[in-house]
Design a protein around this motif. Structure first.
Motif, mmCIF file in Angstrom:
data_model
loop_
_atom_site.group_PDB
_atom_site.id
_atom_site.type_symbol
_atom_site.label_atom_id
_atom_site.label_comp_id
_atom_site.label_asym_id
_atom_site.label_seq_id
_atom_site.Cartn_x
_atom_site.Cartn_y
_atom_site.Cartn_z
ATOM 1 N N THR A 60 8.684 8.769 -0.499
ATOM 2 C CA THR A 60 8.064 7.547 0.015
ATOM 3 C C THR A 60 7.064 6.957 -0.959
ATOM 4 O O THR A 60 6.669 5.794 -0.814
ATOM 5 C CB THR A 60 7.361 7.835 1.355
ATOM 6 O OG1 THR A 60 6.441 8.926 1.178
ATOM 7 C CG2 THR A 60 8.371 8.181 2.425
ATOM 8 N N THR A 61 6.624 7.720 -1.951
ATOM 9 C CA THR A 61 5.699 7.182 -2.957
ATOM 10 C C THR A 61 6.395 6.988 -4.299
ATOM 11 O O THR A 61 5.744 6.917 -5.344
ATOM 12 C CB THR A 61 4.486 8.111 -3.129
ATOM 13 O OG1 THR A 61 4.940 9.410 -3.518
ATOM 14 C CG2 THR A 61 3.698 8.205 -1.838
ATOM 15 N N GLY A 62 7.711 6.936 -4.277
ATOM 16 C CA GLY A 62 8.461 6.648 -5.479
ATOM 17 C C GLY A 62 9.006 7.849 -6.211
ATOM 18 O O GLY A 62 9.542 7.718 -7.320
ATOM 19 N N THR A 70 5.096 13.542 9.654
ATOM 20 C CA THR A 70 6.422 14.073 9.959
ATOM 21 C C THR A 70 7.502 13.269 9.245
ATOM 22 O O THR A 70 8.480 13.833 8.737
ATOM 23 C CB THR A 70 6.666 14.044 11.484
ATOM 24 O OG1 THR A 70 5.685 14.860 12.126
ATOM 25 C CG2 THR A 70 8.052 14.575 11.827
ATOM 26 N N ILE A 71 7.320 11.954 9.157
ATOM 27 C CA ILE A 71 8.274 11.107 8.444
ATOM 28 C C ILE A 71 8.359 11.505 6.976
ATOM 29 O O ILE A 71 9.447 11.601 6.396
ATOM 30 C CB ILE A 71 7.878 9.628 8.563
ATOM 31 C CG1 ILE A 71 8.199 9.128 9.964
ATOM 32 C CG2 ILE A 71 8.621 8.768 7.551
ATOM 33 C CD1 ILE A 71 9.669 9.179 10.301
ATOM 34 N N ARG A 72 7.221 11.770 6.351
ATOM 35 C CA ARG A 72 7.242 12.146 4.941
ATOM 36 C C ARG A 72 8.014 13.444 4.739
ATOM 37 O O ARG A 72 8.724 13.616 3.748
ATOM 38 C CB ARG A 72 5.808 12.272 4.418
ATOM 39 C CG ARG A 72 5.182 10.936 4.038
ATOM 40 C CD ARG A 72 3.841 11.113 3.373
ATOM 41 N NE ARG A 72 2.784 11.398 4.343
ATOM 42 C CZ ARG A 72 2.082 10.461 4.962
ATOM 43 N NH1 ARG A 72 2.312 9.179 4.709
ATOM 44 N NH2 ARG A 72 1.147 10.780 5.821
ATOM 45 N N ARG A 73 7.881 14.373 5.704
ATOM 46 C CA ARG A 73 8.616 15.630 5.584
ATOM 47 C C ARG A 73 10.111 15.406 5.810
ATOM 48 O O ARG A 73 10.960 15.929 5.082
ATOM 49 C CB ARG A 73 8.073 16.656 6.591
ATOM 50 C CG ARG A 73 8.840 17.958 6.594
ATOM 51 C CD ARG A 73 8.138 19.015 7.422
ATOM 52 N NE ARG A 73 7.789 18.547 8.736
ATOM 53 C CZ ARG A 73 8.646 18.427 9.743
ATOM 54 N NH1 ARG A 73 9.925 18.737 9.557
ATOM 55 N NH2 ARG A 73 8.258 18.021 10.924
ATOM 56 N N LEU A 74 10.468 14.589 6.812
ATOM 57 C CA LEU A 74 11.883 14.318 7.082
ATOM 58 C C LEU A 74 12.541 13.590 5.921
ATOM 59 O O LEU A 74 13.726 13.792 5.637
ATOM 60 C CB LEU A 74 12.019 13.478 8.361
ATOM 61 C CG LEU A 74 11.725 14.192 9.679
ATOM 62 C CD1 LEU A 74 11.720 13.186 10.820
ATOM 63 C CD2 LEU A 74 12.721 15.297 9.944
ATOM 64 N N ALA A 75 11.777 12.727 5.236
ATOM 65 C CA ALA A 75 12.346 11.955 4.141
ATOM 66 C C ALA A 75 12.717 12.832 2.950
ATOM 67 O O ALA A 75 13.447 12.399 2.064
ATOM 68 C CB ALA A 75 11.358 10.881 3.691
ATOM 69 N N THR A 94 0.818 -1.219 0.000
ATOM 70 C CA THR A 94 0.000 0.000 0.000
ATOM 71 C C THR A 94 0.846 1.261 0.000
ATOM 72 O O THR A 94 0.314 2.362 -0.103
ATOM 73 C CB THR A 94 -0.916 0.020 1.239
ATOM 74 O OG1 THR A 94 -0.088 0.039 2.420
ATOM 75 C CG2 THR A 94 -1.805 -1.216 1.276
ATOM 76 N N GLN A 95 2.175 1.101 0.140
ATOM 77 C CA GLN A 95 3.108 2.233 0.242
ATOM 78 C C GLN A 95 2.697 3.174 1.385
ATOM 79 O O GLN A 95 2.817 4.384 1.294
ATOM 80 C CB GLN A 95 3.175 3.015 -1.073
ATOM 81 C CG GLN A 95 3.768 2.216 -2.223
ATOM 82 C CD GLN A 95 3.964 3.029 -3.470
ATOM 83 O OE1 GLN A 95 3.315 4.047 -3.666
ATOM 84 N NE2 GLN A 95 4.885 2.590 -4.317
ATOM 85 N N ALA A 96 2.192 2.578 2.466
ATOM 86 C CA ALA A 96 1.735 3.359 3.614
ATOM 87 C C ALA A 96 2.775 3.314 4.727
ATOM 88 O O ALA A 96 3.352 2.265 5.016
ATOM 89 C CB ALA A 96 0.410 2.814 4.131
ATOM 90 N N LEU A 97 3.017 4.463 5.337
ATOM 91 C CA LEU A 97 3.927 4.559 6.471
ATOM 92 C C LEU A 97 3.150 4.424 7.774
ATOM 93 O O LEU A 97 2.019 4.916 7.896
ATOM 94 C CB LEU A 97 4.657 5.903 6.455
ATOM 95 C CG LEU A 97 5.587 6.176 5.273
ATOM 96 C CD1 LEU A 97 6.143 7.591 5.379
ATOM 97 C CD2 LEU A 97 6.720 5.172 5.231
ATOM 98 N N GLY A 98 3.787 3.777 8.749
ATOM 99 C CA GLY A 98 3.174 3.674 10.060
ATOM 100 C C GLY A 98 3.781 4.664 11.038
ATOM 101 O O GLY A 98 4.496 5.586 10.659
#
Length: 428
Positions: free
Chosen positions: A367-369, A300-305, A282-286
């Motif tokens: 995170t989504t490619g 926050t993870i998506r921003r840090l990445a 699902t390309q979902a982060l926990g």
């Protein structure tokens, strides 16, 4: 005495739960004042009991290193209140100050400041006398005059204000030696600040970490000089001054982490390590956690990445490591320099933050490619990085025909959603 205190506690608890609606405004005010005086009397009693317990050596007999540590364990106190209680006990050595608390003329915080001020008055004032013929300074009388004056000031000044007045108390009671005494006092204060400087971070409570510390005057001035340029409010900035200072401190730390001048930590450059659950289907982060155990959200993870060193680690259902990938940095070297040249700083419309204060944001999330290349990256300062990651803000980013970023505002800001560019930075 114990029975009386216990009975007072029962009565006070009943009064605390009594209805207040029938009281007039004047009665409410007087009740508040009376409750404050009651609180100070109770704290005074705590200070006396603490002094007696310390004198008897009870903490040491029970295996504690100090009375402060004993208070923390016995009363389940945080360090600050336990230290305050020990400091309050020093008031007991000064009868006039103690009586002022019992009479309701000062509270214990004010009394503690007064006590500390007069105890810091040099005992060698006679050696600070001026030229021959000048009046001889009586140290004991000077201390008495300072105590009397500060007790009088307590009727108008809070504890912090009293402390400021106390810093220059000799200018009031012994002006002929004030300057020389101040120079000596400042030297002592600087040595004390050097000894007692500290910075602490608490354990997280409801997602908040309490930061506290002590700095000397010179160190504080250095920190303020670094933070001040970053504390200026931006247009439409609704942050409080305290929030702007917090953001400025983090910007300084992020700038330091981007340099190559910090010492290594365990053989690695300083870095923030984060563990996050990821579903490849699902390309979902926990929910994620840092290497210090703090939990952070997927947003926050998506921003840090966007601008981080990523180390993919595959875990099985029991958390066992099955595979660890190679670490990759999203924008370094030539790519980062290209971003500096193209965007000139934060690319958000009309932001003036320079390149060194920015993150590299993935237009299409990593995170989504989303690829790590010039056409999928844009420089954003921390504030605007948060904005574009906030779905409620409604901003989107695309590239224009000239391969420069365009920002599409939300309909609430511009119903036509006309693309905007940053006009502050020169375009290359």
């Amino acid at each position: 005495m114990l029975a009386q205190v216990q009975q007072l506690g029962v009565v006070a608890a009943k009064v605390a739960a009594a209805p207040l609606w029938q009281l007039s405004d004047t009665e409410l005010t007087e009740t508040l004042k009376a409750a404050h005086r009651l609180e100070q009397a109770a704290k005074f009693l705590q200070a006396r009991v603490t002094r007696q317990i310390d004198t008897r050596g009870v903490p040491a007999a029970q295996g504690y290193r100090s009375v402060t540590e004993w208070l923390r364990g016995m009363l389940i106190l945080d360090l600050g209140p336990a230290r305050d209680l020990v400091a309050h006990a020093a008031v007991l050595d000064h009868p006039a100050i103690s009586q002022s608390v019992l009479d309701g003329d000062t509270d214990l915080s004010q009394a503690t400041v007064i006590t500390q001020t007069i105890e810091n008055i040099p005992t060698d004032l006679a050696t600070l006398n001026g030229p021959a013929g000048a009046p001889v300074i009586n140290a004991a009388q000077t201390v008495q005059d300072a105590e009397t004056l500060l007790l009088d000031m307590a009727g108008r000044l809070s504890a912090n204000q009293l402390r400021r007045a106390g810093d220059r108390i000799l200018a009031y009671v012994a002006p002929e030696v004030a300057d020389r005494a101040d120079r000596a006092a400042l030297a002592r204060q600087e040595a004390r600040a050097r000894r007692e400087r500290r910075l602490t971070l608490s354990l997280p409570i409801d997602g908040l970490v309490h930061l506290s510390g002590i700095l000397g005057v010179e160190d504080a001035a250095t920190m303020q000089a670094a933070l001040h340029p970053l504390c200026k409010p931006a247009p439409d900035d609704n942050r409080t001054p305290a929030q702007r200072r917090a953001d400025a401190l983090l910007e300084v730390c992020r700038l330091a982490l981007r340099t190559t001048e910090l010492p290594t930590d365990g053989g690695e450059p300083p870095q923030l390590a984060i563990t996050v659950a990821y579903d490849p289907l699902t390309q979902a982060l926990g929910i994620a956690s840092t290497d210090t155990g703090l939990r952070i959200s997927p947003d926050t993870i998506r921003r840090l990445a966007c601008d981080a060193r990523i180390l993919p680690v595959v875990l099985d259902g029991k958390g066992q490591v099955l595979n660890a990938g190679r670490r990759r940095r999203t924008a370094t070297g030539a790519l980062r320099r290209a971003l500096h040249i193209r965007d000139g700083g934060c690319a958000f419309p009309d932001c003036d933050r320079p390149p060194r204060w920015t993150d590299s944001h993935h237009i299409r999330h990593w995170t989504t490619g989303g690829p790590t290349n010039l056409d999928n990256l844009v420089l954003l300062c921390r504030r605007h990085h948060n904005v574009v990651h906030d779905p409620a803000a409604g901003w989107t980013i695309t590239l224009g025909p000239d391969r420069h970023p365009l920002f599409i505002p939300p309909p609430t800001l511009d119903p036509t959603q006309l693309p905007r560019r940053n006009l502050y930075h020169l375009r290359q």
